[in-house]
Design a protein around this motif. Structure first.
Motif, PDB file in Angstrom:
ATOM      1  N   ILE A  29       0.835  -1.198   0.000  1.00  0.00           N
ATOM      2  CA  ILE A  29       0.000   0.000   0.000  1.00  0.00           C
ATOM      3  C   ILE A  29       0.869   1.247   0.000  1.00  0.00           C
ATOM      4  O   ILE A  29       1.899   1.295   0.672  1.00  0.00           O
ATOM      5  N   GLN A  30       0.466   2.245  -0.780  1.00  0.00           N
ATOM      6  CA  GLN A  30       1.104   3.550  -0.754  1.00  0.00           C
ATOM      7  C   GLN A  30       0.194   4.498   0.018  1.00  0.00           C
ATOM      8  O   GLN A  30      -0.927   4.774  -0.420  1.00  0.00           O
ATOM      9  N   CYS A  31       0.652   4.963   1.150  1.00  0.00           N
ATOM     10  CA  CYS A  31      -0.149   5.846   2.006  1.00  0.00           C
ATOM     11  C   CYS A  31       0.278   7.294   1.789  1.00  0.00           C
ATOM     12  O   CYS A  31       1.472   7.612   1.850  1.00  0.00           O
ATOM     13  N   ARG A  32      -0.690   8.147   1.536  1.00  0.00           N
ATOM     14  CA  ARG A  32      -0.406   9.568   1.391  1.00  0.00           C
ATOM     15  C   ARG A  32      -0.482  10.235   2.756  1.00  0.00           C
ATOM     16  O   ARG A  32      -1.514  10.209   3.430  1.00  0.00           O
ATOM     17  N   LEU A  33       0.630  10.817   3.185  1.00  0.00           N
ATOM     18  CA  LEU A  33       0.677  11.502   4.472  1.00  0.00           C
ATOM     19  C   LEU A  33       0.194  12.938   4.364  1.00  0.00           C
ATOM     20  O   LEU A  33       0.040  13.616   5.384  1.00  0.00           O
ATOM     21  N   SER A  85       2.676  -0.129 -12.321  1.00  0.00           N
ATOM     22  CA  SER A  85       3.875  -0.905 -12.643  1.00  0.00           C
ATOM     23  C   SER A  85       4.976  -0.675 -11.620  1.00  0.00           C
ATOM     24  O   SER A  85       5.620  -1.623 -11.157  1.00  0.00           O
ATOM     25  N   ASP A  86       5.206   0.589 -11.248  1.00  0.00           N
ATOM     26  CA  ASP A  86       6.218   0.885 -10.240  1.00  0.00           C
ATOM     27  C   ASP A  86       5.865   0.245  -8.901  1.00  0.00           C
ATOM     28  O   ASP A  86       6.732  -0.267  -8.184  1.00  0.00           O
ATOM     29  N   THR A  87       4.584   0.294  -8.540  1.00  0.00           N
ATOM     30  CA  THR A  87       4.133  -0.314  -7.288  1.00  0.00           C
ATOM     31  C   THR A  87       4.406  -1.810  -7.277  1.00  0.00           C
ATOM     32  O   THR A  87       4.922  -2.351  -6.285  1.00  0.00           O
ATOM     33  N   ALA A  88       4.086  -2.483  -8.364  1.00  0.00           N
ATOM     34  CA  ALA A  88       4.321  -3.926  -8.453  1.00  0.00           C
ATOM     35  C   ALA A  88       5.812  -4.243  -8.408  1.00  0.00           C
ATOM     36  O   ALA A  88       6.245  -5.192  -7.729  1.00  0.00           O
ATOM     37  N   ILE A 148      10.603  -6.198  -5.392  1.00  0.00           N
ATOM     38  CA  ILE A 148      11.947  -5.938  -4.885  1.00  0.00           C
ATOM     39  C   ILE A 148      11.976  -6.033  -3.368  1.00  0.00           C
ATOM     40  O   ILE A 148      12.913  -6.579  -2.773  1.00  0.00           O
ATOM     41  N   SER A 149      10.933  -5.520  -2.712  1.00  0.00           N
ATOM     42  CA  SER A 149      10.869  -5.559  -1.243  1.00  0.00           C
ATOM     43  C   SER A 149      10.859  -6.985  -0.729  1.00  0.00           C
ATOM     44  O   SER A 149      11.551  -7.320   0.244  1.00  0.00           O
ATOM     45  N   ASN A 150      10.083  -7.855  -1.374  1.00  0.00           N
ATOM     46  CA  ASN A 150      10.055  -9.262  -0.967  1.00  0.00           C
ATOM     47  C   ASN A 150      11.407  -9.922  -1.150  1.00  0.00           C
ATOM     48  O   ASN A 150      11.888 -10.651  -0.262  1.00  0.00           O
TER      49      ASN A 150
END
Length: 244
Positions: A95-99, A153-156, A161-163
């Protein structure tokens, strides 16, 4: 929106670069590059370990964030209600959270605390990828910064990469301490980072500890190894096989 891709024009394929990492320092350096490439300022890998997590500092495994950022976030008291806590409970998708947008679940005072924290460290978003390994339980790889929303695409790509980075971190960190070693795991970690040329301040930032605590671990290690200083402690630890 412009999409970013790790390819031969930018660097080696990311899988190959991760496979070439043999130490936490290698991985830290690569993750810093990835963090910058995707427009973020800091990253951290967090885990729940064997006990209950009540603060960000308790959860940090490795990070590029300054210790002041971690301390200030914990002062907001928002950890227990954060998306990170849900990720550390083994729940959710990347998830990308907007602060820079209000959180409906927060009170007015809590939102004000989050806004002040975000402004102090120039943050407006975070990206959290829950990860899981049976041996270690749930964890999360997080990126913080001030940047535009990422494309699908960037999110995926960043979630993948994180995994991979988390799997590699666990492998390079799993080298067992010799059974006859007098060092605790924290003392060993501090000596390993010292052998890589890191100062106490830098080690504190990497491990999410205070500089005082790092110096305490290094002094204990030197005492246990009968060394006159940390440089000699590193040399003795390597010679006796307590660190690589």
């Amino acid at each position: 929106m412009t999409e970013r891709h790790y390819n031969e024009d930018h660097c080696e394929p990311i899988r190959q670069r991760l496979s070439n990492c043999t130490t936490q320092f290698d991985l830290l350096r690569l993750l810093r590059e990835i963090t910058q490439f995707y427009g973020y300022s800091y990253f951290f890998v967090a885990g729940s370990g064997d006990g209950a997590i009540s603060s960000l500092a308790d959860s940090i495994i490795i990070t590029s964030a300054p210790s002041d950022l971690i301390r200030r976030y914990d002062e907001t008291g928002l950890m227990e209600r954060s998306p990170l806590m849900r990720a550390l409970s083994g729940m959710g998708a990347p998830i990308q959270c907007r602060l820079d947008e209000p959180f409906k679940a927060l009170t007015v005072d809590e939102q004000a605390a989050l806004d002040a924290f975000s402004a102090e460290f120039n943050l407006d978003c975070c990206f959290i990828t829950p990860v899981y390994q049976r041996e270690y339980g749930p964890a999360a790889v997080c990126f913080l910064g001030k940047c535009k929303p990422m494309s699908f695409s960037d999110t995926a790509n960043l979630a993948m990469i994180s995994n991979l980075a988390h799997q590699k971190l666990r492998r390079v960190s799993a080298q067992p301490n010799k059974t006859d070693s007098p060092l605790t795991e924290r003392e060993r970690e501090c000596l390993v980072w010292t052998s890589s040329g890191k100062t106490s301040i830098e080690i504190a930032r990497i491990l999410g500890l205070s500089e005082h605590t790092v110096n305490h671990y290094l002094n204990n290690a030197a005492r246990k190894l009968d060394a006159v200083n940390r440089t000699q402690a590193v040399a003795l630890a390597i010679r006796q096989g307590f660190i690589d």
